[in-house]
Write an enzyme that holds these catalytic residues in place. Structure first.
Site, PDB file in Angstrom:
ATOM      1  N   ASP A  83       0.839  -1.200   0.000  1.00 59.02           N
ATOM      2  CA  ASP A  83       0.000   0.000   0.000  1.00 59.02           C
ATOM      3  C   ASP A  83       0.874   1.250   0.000  1.00 59.02           C
ATOM      4  O   ASP A  83       2.050   1.207   0.365  1.00 59.02           O
ATOM      5  CB  ASP A  83      -0.939   0.014   1.205  1.00 59.02           C
ATOM      6  CG  ASP A  83      -0.223   0.201   2.532  1.00 59.02           C
ATOM      7  OD1 ASP A  83       0.791  -0.497   2.759  1.00 59.02           O
ATOM      8  OD2 ASP A  83      -0.654   1.046   3.347  1.00 59.02           O
ATOM      9  N   GLU A 178       0.112  -1.056   5.653  1.00 61.40           N
ATOM     10  CA  GLU A 178       1.173  -0.653   6.574  1.00 61.40           C
ATOM     11  C   GLU A 178       1.131   0.840   6.839  1.00 61.40           C
ATOM     12  O   GLU A 178       1.390   1.301   7.961  1.00 61.40           O
ATOM     13  CB  GLU A 178       2.539  -1.044   5.987  1.00 61.40           C
ATOM     14  CG  GLU A 178       3.711  -0.863   6.954  1.00 61.40           C
ATOM     15  CD  GLU A 178       4.369   0.509   6.882  1.00 61.40           C
ATOM     16  OE1 GLU A 178       5.269   0.784   7.705  1.00 61.40           O
ATOM     17  OE2 GLU A 178       3.998   1.332   6.009  1.00 61.40           O
TER      18      GLU A 178
END
Length: 413
Positions: A83, A178
């Site tokens: 991400d 994350e």
């Protein structure tokens, strides 16, 4: 070791896929578009010859490279997240490739006069003569952490194609979310099955980190009383003025812009208010656990003191711990840091061992039973339009992974 153009092509194929996460979402992954890269990585792992390739219902991608030595070697792992931060746009990333960087200003966007300059970002001067990948000034790049994925994938492909390099069993995992602090929340440590691992999520070449902040989030709610301003004498209580008193009573120099190294801070990240109610959002950070606890107590004590001045409970604080300093979990197994340091030196990278002024999935994983130091991925200026990564740094990171696998196998002969 690694073909430069191959790394460039792989990295570009990842960063052009929008994988921005969303802190307001309660699902995992927090955005459906993260599946696009997750599924691509599954296919690619299979193509390069990895085994036990899996993707679970939360988009955690795992795979194995079987050992090729007869003796028993601890299983090690490598982890990166796919991400990108919600802080800046990751849509329609259009990377620029600067060959043989000359040490001067790089024009990211001529129309908007956006310039990446070594006068401000002096780290650029380390990479004179190198190939640098930048943004076009309108989005982030996504080197955090698609550079790490590129490096892990490249290293695994190299080990598959060069079976003469000894190594034990290696596990890899690519994770969602994350950037919103949830990358390890649904990480199945038991399924991963490694004795220790490394996140490939650091910044400049050479970084090796096994300390990070202790972290908490604080939401400060200040209640006021709104009455007609023409008749407010001795009646109105303006929550914004009280919030201002609270802000100004915290140590002014203990903020991010005035601290470095292992110095902690209070960071006011958001204010939203009116006469009736003001909400302050803070993050609290400190490497030292005792100082960290003292910071949380200071905020509570300050709220009590201000409330006593008004003789009523005007301020409530909700403090939520986010993650802990992984140092206490890594220090008992410092050989895993030593191996990473030795691997860097073996491929002519000078280790830079320093604390992380932030968090890492490795911190949460370390407290979940998977000690997990952090190794450089090579990027700079994360989370914004000035983000860049030198291709040679990604090459070196891939070499470090290969050498780490080899040194681990030899250590346990």
């Amino acid at each position: 070791m690694t073909n430069k153009q191959h790394i460039i092509d792989r990295f570009l194929s990842y960063v052009r896929i929008d994988t921005q996460s969303d802190p307001e979402s309660t699902s995992t992954p927090s955005t459906m578009k993260q599946w696009d890269l997750a599924n691509k990585l599954v296919d690619e792992l299979k193509v390069i010859g990895m085994q036990d390739v899996t993707i679970d219902k939360h988009a955690y991608v795992m795979a194995s490279l079987p050992a090729n030595v007869p003796h028993e070697v601890p299983v090690i792992g490598f982890v990166s997240h796919f991400d990108t931060t919600p802080d800046f746009s990751g849509t329609n990333v259009n990377p620029q490739i600067i060959e043989n960087y000359d040490g001067k200003d790089i024009v990211l966007n001529k129309e908007r006069n956006i310039i990446l300059s070594p006068e401000y970002f002096d780290d650029l001067l380390q990479y004179k003569g190198k190939t640098i990948i930048t943004t076009d000034g309108t989005t982030l790049l996504g080197a955090d952490d698609k550079a790490g994925i590129t490096e892990i994938m490249t290293a695994m492909e190299y080990l598959v194609n060069n079976p003469e390099i000894p190594h034990g069993k290696i596990r890899v995992c690519f994770t969602p979310d994350e950037e919103i602090g949830r990358g390890a929340h649904k990480f199945d440590v038991e399924k991963f099955g490694a004795e220790w691992a490394y996140t490939m999520d650091g910044s400049q070449i050479g970084e090796l980190e096994y300390e990070n902040f202790n972290a908490a989030r604080a939401v400060v709610k200040v209640e006021g009383k709104s009455v007609h301003p023409g008749y407010a004498k001795d009646k109105m209580v303006n929550s914004m003025y009280i919030a201002q008193d609270f802000i100004n009573s915290l140590p002014r120099m203990e903020t991010p812009e005035h601290t470095e190294d292992r110095q902690g801070f209070f960071h006011l990240s958001s204010i939203n208010g009116d006469v009736e109610e003001t909400i302050l959002e803070y993050i609290i950070r400190d490497h030292d656990l005792g100082h960290f606890q003292a910071r949380k107590e200071m905020m509570q004590d300050l709220a009590s003191e201000i409330c006593s001045q008004y003789d009523r409970d005007l301020i409530t604080i909700e403090i939520t711990d986010q993650y802990r300093n992984m140092r206490e979990k890594v220090e008992p197994v410092m050989h895993i840091v030593d191996l990473a340091r030795d691997a860097m030196k073996a491929v002519d990278v000078e280790p830079i061992i320093k604390p992380i002024r932030g968090g890492t999935d490795g911190a949460q994983l370390s407290f979940m039973g998977l000690p997990c130091p952090n190794i450089f991925a090579g990027g700079h200026n994360f989370h914004g339009k000035y983000e860049y990564v030198p291709v040679e740094s990604m090459q070196k990171a891939a070499e470090v992974i290969v050498k780490l696998a080899e040194l681990t196998a030899k250590k346990y002969e």
